[in-house]
Design a protein around this motif. Sequence first.
Motif, PDB file in Angstrom:
ATOM      1  N   GLU A 167       0.835  -1.204   0.000  1.00 27.66           N
ATOM      2  CA  GLU A 167       0.000   0.000   0.000  1.00 27.66           C
ATOM      3  C   GLU A 167       0.867   1.250   0.000  1.00 27.66           C
ATOM      4  OE1 GLU A 167      -3.189   2.330  -0.340  1.00 27.66           O
ATOM      5  OE2 GLU A 167      -3.152   0.134  -0.458  1.00 27.66           O
ATOM      6  N   GLN A 168       1.980   1.193   0.771  1.00 24.65           N
ATOM      7  CA  GLN A 168       2.899   2.333   0.755  1.00 24.65           C
ATOM      8  C   GLN A 168       3.484   2.538  -0.637  1.00 24.65           C
ATOM      9  OE1 GLN A 168       5.850   1.755   3.798  1.00 24.65           O
ATOM     10  NE2 GLN A 168       4.354   1.746   5.466  1.00 24.65           N
ATOM     11  N   GLU A 169       3.805   1.395  -1.293  1.00 25.61           N
ATOM     12  CA  GLU A 169       4.350   1.497  -2.645  1.00 25.61           C
ATOM     13  C   GLU A 169       3.311   2.083  -3.602  1.00 25.61           C
ATOM     14  OE1 GLU A 169       6.242  -1.359  -6.155  1.00 25.61           O
ATOM     15  OE2 GLU A 169       5.492  -2.220  -4.291  1.00 25.61           O
ATOM     16  N   LYS A 170       2.037   1.612  -3.470  1.00 23.26           N
ATOM     17  CA  LYS A 170       0.983   2.155  -4.313  1.00 23.26           C
ATOM     18  C   LYS A 170       0.774   3.639  -4.059  1.00 23.26           C
ATOM     19  CE  LYS A 170      -1.666  -2.160  -4.759  1.00 23.26           C
ATOM     20  NZ  LYS A 170      -2.945  -2.829  -4.426  1.00 23.26           N
ATOM     21  N   GLN A 171       0.807   4.004  -2.763  1.00 24.67           N
ATOM     22  CA  GLN A 171       0.623   5.412  -2.432  1.00 24.67           C
ATOM     23  C   GLN A 171       1.763   6.253  -3.000  1.00 24.67           C
ATOM     24  OE1 GLN A 171      -2.053   6.802  -0.977  1.00 24.67           O
ATOM     25  NE2 GLN A 171      -1.089   8.762  -1.422  1.00 24.67           N
ATOM     26  N   LEU A 172       2.990   5.697  -2.891  1.00 18.98           N
ATOM     27  CA  LEU A 172       4.138   6.407  -3.455  1.00 18.98           C
ATOM     28  C   LEU A 172       3.978   6.565  -4.963  1.00 18.98           C
ATOM     29  CD1 LEU A 172       6.917   7.654  -2.980  1.00 18.98           C
ATOM     30  CD2 LEU A 172       7.919   5.370  -3.253  1.00 18.98           C
ATOM     31  N   ARG A 173       3.481   5.485  -5.600  1.00 19.44           N
ATOM     32  CA  ARG A 173       3.280   5.565  -7.044  1.00 19.44           C
ATOM     33  C   ARG A 173       2.188   6.587  -7.371  1.00 19.44           C
ATOM     34  NH1 ARG A 173       2.266  -0.064  -9.784  1.00 19.44           N
ATOM     35  NH2 ARG A 173       4.267  -0.372  -8.741  1.00 19.44           N
ATOM     36  N   ARG A 174       1.096   6.573  -6.565  1.00 16.77           N
ATOM     37  CA  ARG A 174       0.044   7.560  -6.793  1.00 16.77           C
ATOM     38  C   ARG A 174       0.564   8.976  -6.590  1.00 16.77           C
ATOM     39  NH1 ARG A 174      -3.404   3.635  -4.195  1.00 16.77           N
ATOM     40  NH2 ARG A 174      -2.997   4.596  -2.171  1.00 16.77           N
ATOM     41  N   ASP A 175       1.404   9.139  -5.540  1.00 18.09           N
ATOM     42  CA  ASP A 175       1.975  10.472  -5.297  1.00 18.09           C
ATOM     43  C   ASP A 175       2.856  10.903  -6.458  1.00 18.09           C
ATOM     44  OD1 ASP A 175       0.668  10.505  -2.893  1.00 18.09           O
ATOM     45  OD2 ASP A 175       2.425   9.918  -1.692  1.00 18.09           O
ATOM     46  N   ASN A 176       3.645   9.939  -6.978  1.00 11.92           N
ATOM     47  CA  ASN A 176       4.508  10.274  -8.114  1.00 11.92           C
ATOM     48  C   ASN A 176       3.688  10.653  -9.338  1.00 11.92           C
ATOM     49  OD1 ASN A 176       6.807   9.778  -6.629  1.00 11.92           O
ATOM     50  ND2 ASN A 176       7.028   7.660  -7.331  1.00 11.92           N
ATOM     51  N   LEU A 177       2.600   9.844  -9.579  1.00 14.62           N
ATOM     52  CA  LEU A 177       1.737  10.160 -10.709  1.00 14.62           C
ATOM     53  C   LEU A 177       1.040  11.502 -10.508  1.00 14.62           C
ATOM     54  CD1 LEU A 177       0.114   6.673 -11.434  1.00 14.62           C
ATOM     55  CD2 LEU A 177       1.872   7.829 -12.759  1.00 14.62           C
ATOM     56  N   ALA A 178       0.606  11.750  -9.244  1.00 11.17           N
ATOM     57  CA  ALA A 178      -0.045  13.030  -8.962  1.00 11.17           C
ATOM     58  C   ALA A 178       0.928  14.177  -9.163  1.00 11.17           C
ATOM     59  CB  ALA A 178      -0.590  13.033  -7.531  1.00 11.17           C
ATOM     60  N   SER A 179       2.179  13.945  -8.735  1.00 13.53           N
ATOM     61  CA  SER A 179       3.188  14.997  -8.925  1.00 13.53           C
ATOM     62  C   SER A 179       3.416  15.253 -10.406  1.00 13.53           C
ATOM     63  CB  SER A 179       4.501  14.579  -8.250  1.00 13.53           C
ATOM     64  OG  SER A 179       4.328  14.424  -6.858  1.00 13.53           O
TER      65      SER A 179
END
Length: 584
Positions: free
Chosen positions: A213-225
Motif C-alpha cells: 500500500e505504501q508502494e501504491k501510495q508512493l506511485r500515486r503520489d509520483n503520478l499526482a506529482s
Amino acid sequence: MPVASPAMPFSYNRAIVALLLLLLMTLAVINFWVMQQQRRSIMAELESRTAVELEQAATFMTEPLLRYRFADVELFIQHWSANNPEVIRFAAFTPQGYLLTVFERPAVSPHHLVREKRIELAGRHLLTLELVRDYGELEQILTQLRNRLLLASLLIAGALGVGLWWIFRWLAIHPLEQEVLRRRRAEEKLAAANHLLEQRVEERTREIAGLLEQEKQLRRDNLASYEEVVFTFVGMIEQRDTYTAGHTERVAYYSRRIAREMGLDTGEVYRLYRAASLHDIGKIATPDAVLLKPGKLDDLERDLIKLHVVAGYEMLVNVEMYRDLAEIILRHHEHYDGGGYPDGLRGEEIPLLARILSVADSFDAMTTNRIYKPRMGVEGALSLLQKHSGGQFDPAVVVAAVRVLDRVAVPEVLAEDNEDNRFCAGHRGLCRISQTPVKDLEEKRLSYFFSDHLTGLFNEDYLKMMLYNNQGEFTYQCLHHLHLQGLAAYNRHGGWEKGNRLLKEFAAELRSNFADNLLFRVYGNDFIVVCRRDRAVLSEDFKAFASLQGTGVEVVCHRLELAPGQQYTIDKLERIILRRESTS
C-alpha cells in the motif's frame, strides 16, 4: 482465517451399535420370510378345505336339484352354515343369476375368503354356490406368532450385543481408544502449532500489504506529482496565451459530443476528452515569438509550430497514466488523405480518436476570432468541414460532427456585463472566442507586434485588422481621425527631435483622455481614436493639450460612423483617408 472442523474419530462403540442394528435387520428379514411362508401354508390349507367342502355340498345338492326339491337345498345350506361358525355367507344362484337362497351372519373381522362352485350335470348348469369364509382367527394366530418372533429377535440381539461389546471392549477397543487418545493429543498440539504459524503468516501478510500500500501510495503520489507538473505546463501555456485555454476546453467539449454521436463507449469518450484537454501541451516548447504572434505565420514559423505534436507526445508517452493519450495527441494533425503531419498517415492508419480530435480542433479554429481573421458562423464552418470530407477529415467523423455541432452554442453575442467584453455570458472559460488582448501579457504581445515604436500606440497594421474583424463582431461603433496640421512646418523649424517629442507627449495625453478606447498612430502625423460607443470628439477638445501649446500645431477632427458588415480601406495622400466600401 476459518479453522476446518476436525473429522469425527473412529469409534468401536458405534461399530458395535451398527453391528447390532444389522443383526436386528437380518432377524427382521428372517421373521418376515418365516411369517410369509407360514401365511401361504395356512391360506393354502384353508383354500383346500373350502374347495373340499364346496365339492361335498355340490354332491349332496345334485339329487334334490334334479327333482326340483329346492326346499331341501335351502335347508341344507342353512343347516350346514349354522354348524360352521367361520362361514359368514353361503348363497345359491340360479344359472340366470337369481338368488335362490342365502345364509348370512355378521362379519367379525375384515379377513374374508370368497370361493364359488358351479354345479353341472351332463354339461348342464344347474346352480352356482358362493361361500364366504372369515379367517380372522388365523390372522390373530399369525400376529401372535410374529410378536413372539420379534421379541425373541430383540432378546437374542441384545444378548449378542452385550456380549460382543464386552468382548471388543476388553480385547480390542480399550487399546485402540488409548491410541486414539494419544493421537488426538498429538493433533491438538499440531493444531496449536498451526494456529501459531497462521498468526505469524497473517502478521507478515499485513506487513507486506502495508508495504504494498505504501508502494501504491508512493506511485500515486509520483503520478499526482507528474500530473501536477503536466497541468502546470498547461497553465503556463494558458498564461502565455489566454486563447489557448478557451480553445482547449471547447475542443474537449466538441470532441466528446462527436464521440458520443458516433456511439463510442464511455471509456473511449473519456480518453478522448482527456487527450483533447492536453492536445496543445507541446506548445510549451514553441518559441514565444511564434506562439504569441497575433498575425499569420510564415513558412519557418509554421514548421516550428508543427513540432508541438511531437513535443507533446514525448512529454506523455513515458508516463503510464498518459501513455494511451500520447498517440492521439501525436496524430491529431494528420489528414485523412495523407497530407497532414508529422508522418503523413492516411485513412485508418490514423487512430479514430485522433480523427475526431482533428475535426473538433478545426471546427473551433473556424468559429473563433483571430486578430488576423474573423470567425465563421456554425453553418459556414460545417460547410467547410463537409467540403474537406475525405480530404483533410474522416467522412464518418464529419457526418457525426454535422449532426451534433449544428446545435452547438457557439456564442454569437458577447456578454455585456463583462468589463473586458471578450466572453460569452455564463461560459467565461469555455466560450472565449476572441484573441483581442485581455491580460497585461497579451497587451504587451500586441505592443511587441503592432505598436508604433515612437508613441507606443497601435500602428496602422493593427488598425486594418481591427476594422476587418469589426465587420462581424461590431464591438466598435465609431472612429475619429485626428490630423496634426502644421506638424511638418514645426519639424522644419525646430527639427525632427522636437517633432518626435511632441508626438510622444501628444500620444501620452491621448491615453490619459481616451483610456477606454483604442488609439492608433498611422503614417506620421495622423492618429485614430476608435470608440466602443458613440462619442463626440471636436478639434476644440485638443486646444488644452499641453503638448500643442505654442507649437502652431492644430488638430483637425473627422468622424466616421462604423457600420456592421462594412469594409474600410485606408489611403495615404496628404493625410490618411478612410473610405467605406460595399461588401456586395
